[in-house]
Design a protein around this motif. Structure first.
Motif: not given
Ligand SMILES: [Zn+2]
Length: 238
Positions: A179-192
């Motif tokens: 069972v893996v999980f992800v979040h919508p915000w991980e698919f937006v560049d959050m590097s800064n």
């Protein structure tokens, strides 16, 4: 590996560190489009607040063949609520989410923290399955619990899927039915963004590419993508 369950925790960006919702606006549509294109289904654990704010996106979840599950009303932690507050939060979330999906049976607590004596609240609210545990996170071994709720733990943490696929895929394949999980915000560049390194590394296009590689590799190996509910049903009748 024969089966995999992809779950998506739908919430604000990296709570409680941020309160923005770029993940909802930019990330979630990309995820839904990817799953549609690849013809796979997933389970989306959505907070009541996000469903109220983004109804058009949340309608797509059941409409496109996915399971809609509950991720609380706000993203507040249940282990910091007393039982009366927890009951209210579940009722509020259920009321909102059942407008999108009458058969709301799966639940995951924010931060994967759900006191076991609150499982009876899930029963009261009509839930059947709980994915608030993780095999990598204590307290996984909790002993026997008197509850009808079937608990299906997450196998790996979300940032794991942002490492290199040639590293994480072999490890993932060791599990029979992860069972893996992800979040919508991980698919937006959050590097800064001012958030923890494990929250921001390889976010954006890289994360989307990794998920695409995961899906395509496992599809090529005839792996089935099951929702939490589908998989619980399979395990029940084995
Ligand atoms: Zn969450």
């Amino acid at each position: 590996m024969k089966n995999i369950t992809i779950t998506v925790d739908v919430e604000e960006d990296c709570p409680p560190m941020l309160t923005s919702t770029r993940g909802m606006e930019e990330g979630l549509p990309k995820l839904l489009d990817l799953f549609k294109k690849e013809e796979i289904s997933a389970t989306f654990f959505v907070t009541g607040v996000m469903a109220e704010q983004y109804p058009d996106l949340i309608y797509r979840v059941p409409e496109e063949g996915h399971e809609l599950g509950c991720h609380g009303y706000t993203h507040a932690r249940f282990d910091r609520m007393d039982i009366a507050e927890a009951r209210i939060a579940l009722k509020q979330a259920g009321k909102v989410l059942r407008q999108f999906e009458r058969e709301l049976v799966s639940f995951r607590a924010p931060n994967l923290q759900f006191p076991k004596n609150y499982l009876k609240l899930l029963e009261e609210e009509g839930f059947l399955y709980d994915s608030s545990l993780a095999i990598y996170k204590p307290p996984f071994f909790q002993g026997k619990i008197e509850s009808r709720i079937i608990r299906i733990p997450a196998t790996v943490t979300s940032s794991f899927l942002r490492l290199r696929p040639d590293f994480f895929l072999p490890l993932l394949k060791r599990s029979k039915a992860p069972v893996v999980f992800v979040h919508p915000w991980e698919f937006v560049d959050m590097s800064n963004m001012p958030i923890r390194l494990d929250c921001r590394f390889n976010t954006g296009e890289k994360a989307l590419e990794n998920l695409k590689v995961l899906i395509r590799t496992l599809k090529a190996e005839n792996c089935h993508f099951l929702t939490l509910q589908e998989r619980a049903n399979l395990e029940k009748y084995k």
